[in-house]
Design a protein around this motif. Structure first.
Motif, PDB file in Angstrom:
ATOM      1  N   ALA A   1       2.832   3.654 -29.538  1.00  0.00           N
ATOM      2  CA  ALA A   1       2.152   2.860 -30.096  1.00  0.00           C
ATOM      3  C   ALA A   1       1.940   3.164 -31.487  1.00  0.00           C
ATOM      4  O   ALA A   1       2.108   2.012 -32.575  1.00  0.00           O
ATOM      5  CB  ALA A   1       0.702   2.623 -29.680  1.00  0.00           C
TER       6      ALA A   1
ATOM      7  N   ALA B   1       1.840   7.828 -24.931  1.00  0.00           N
ATOM      8  CA  ALA B   1       1.541   6.371 -25.124  1.00  0.00           C
ATOM      9  C   ALA B   1       1.217   6.201 -26.769  1.00  0.00           C
ATOM     10  O   ALA B   1       1.557   5.288 -27.194  1.00  0.00           O
ATOM     11  CB  ALA B   1       0.661   5.975 -24.300  1.00  0.00           C
TER      12      ALA B   1
ATOM     13  N   CYS C   1       0.133   0.351 -23.949  1.00  0.00           N
ATOM     14  CA  CYS C   1       1.175   0.980 -24.070  1.00  0.00           C
ATOM     15  C   CYS C   1       1.191   1.999 -22.994  1.00  0.00           C
ATOM     16  O   CYS C   1       0.276   2.704 -22.528  1.00  0.00           O
ATOM     17  CB  CYS C   1       1.208   2.039 -25.302  1.00  0.00           C
ATOM     18  SG  CYS C   1       2.918   2.674 -25.625  1.00  0.00           S
TER      19      CYS C   1
ATOM     20  N   CYS D   1       5.408  -0.684 -24.938  1.00  0.00           N
ATOM     21  CA  CYS D   1       4.093  -1.160 -25.835  1.00  0.00           C
ATOM     22  C   CYS D   1       4.090  -2.540 -26.142  1.00  0.00           C
ATOM     23  O   CYS D   1       4.943  -3.202 -26.511  1.00  0.00           O
ATOM     24  CB  CYS D   1       4.182  -0.488 -27.019  1.00  0.00           C
ATOM     25  SG  CYS D   1       4.000   1.295 -26.919  1.00  0.00           S
TER      26      CYS D   1
ATOM     27  N   ALA E   1      -1.613  -2.229 -31.199  1.00  0.00           N
ATOM     28  CA  ALA E   1      -0.954  -2.042 -30.071  1.00  0.00           C
ATOM     29  C   ALA E   1      -2.107  -2.461 -28.933  1.00  0.00           C
ATOM     30  O   ALA E   1      -3.010  -1.887 -28.634  1.00  0.00           O
ATOM     31  CB  ALA E   1      -0.521  -0.464 -29.783  1.00  0.00           C
TER      32      ALA E   1
ATOM     33  N   ASN F   1       6.792  -6.976 -26.334  1.00  0.00           N
ATOM     34  CA  ASN F   1       6.923  -5.958 -25.821  1.00  0.00           C
ATOM     35  C   ASN F   1       7.970  -4.987 -26.384  1.00  0.00           C
ATOM     36  O   ASN F   1       9.224  -5.634 -26.461  1.00  0.00           O
ATOM     37  CB  ASN F   1       6.968  -6.251 -24.167  1.00  0.00           C
ATOM     38  CG  ASN F   1       5.954  -6.660 -23.270  1.00  0.00           C
ATOM     39  OD1 ASN F   1       4.809  -6.390 -23.862  1.00  0.00           O
ATOM     40  ND2 ASN F   1       6.244  -7.476 -22.348  1.00  0.00           N
TER      41      ASN F   1
END
Length: 162
Positions: free
Chosen positions: A120, A116, A90, A70, A87, A150
């Motif tokens: 996030a 995802a 992701c 992410c 975010a 990241n």
């Protein structure tokens, strides 16, 4: 496997604490590079320790052995406080094939999307929990800067009782 039990063995890798952008953000001004970037109090080692202690592997992701990266974006204000957390991206990089092969392509796509989203959401929670940073500077003065990093979610199946 009880993933909560193995959370201490869970590896949260900060493969990159990548400075994707360090731009001064002031209303009505052009974005320009700063002289110094914001830093977490205590440096990289303290930052990794904070992440390891606070980031929790989402239960939903554990069901499928999902791993991912992410990209988190936030503003480090001139006073060091964190704001505007989001975010940016992701991506699921890997899933346990034994658990995912029984699903259709559409179901798998929905599962990856939810994994995802869960990663996030957890990244947002942890970034918002961080203490005040050392702000970046431009011409020796603290400035408001956009910071990106990241967060890599991975799982380690090593038994911590060994």
């Amino acid at each position: 496997m009880n993933y909560r039990k193995f959370f201490s063995a869970f590896c949260v890798f900060i493969l990159c604490v990548t400075m994707l952008s360090a731009q001064v953000v002031n209303a009505g001004e052009e974005k320009v590079a700063s002289d110094t970037i914001p830093t977490y109090p205590g440096g990289q080692k303290a930052f990794r320790k904070f992440i390891k202690r606070n980031l929790q592997y989402p239960d939903y992701c554990a069901q499928f052995g999902a791993e991912g990266v992410c990209t988190m974006v936030f503003v480090v204000e001139a006073n060091g406080y964190i704001s505007s957390v989001s975010a940016k991206d992701c991506k699921i990089t890997q899933m346990n094939s034994g658990k995912s092969e029984r699903y259709s392509d559409d179901q798998l796509k929905a599962i990856k999307k939810e994994c995802a989203r869960q990663m996030a959401k957890e990244g947002l929670r942890v970034i918002r929990k961080m203490k005040t940073w050392n702000p970046g500077k431009k011409n020796g003065k603290p400035v408001r800067l956009i910071h990106s990093l990241n967060l890599t979610f991975g799982i380690n199946y090593v038994d911590d009782e060994m």
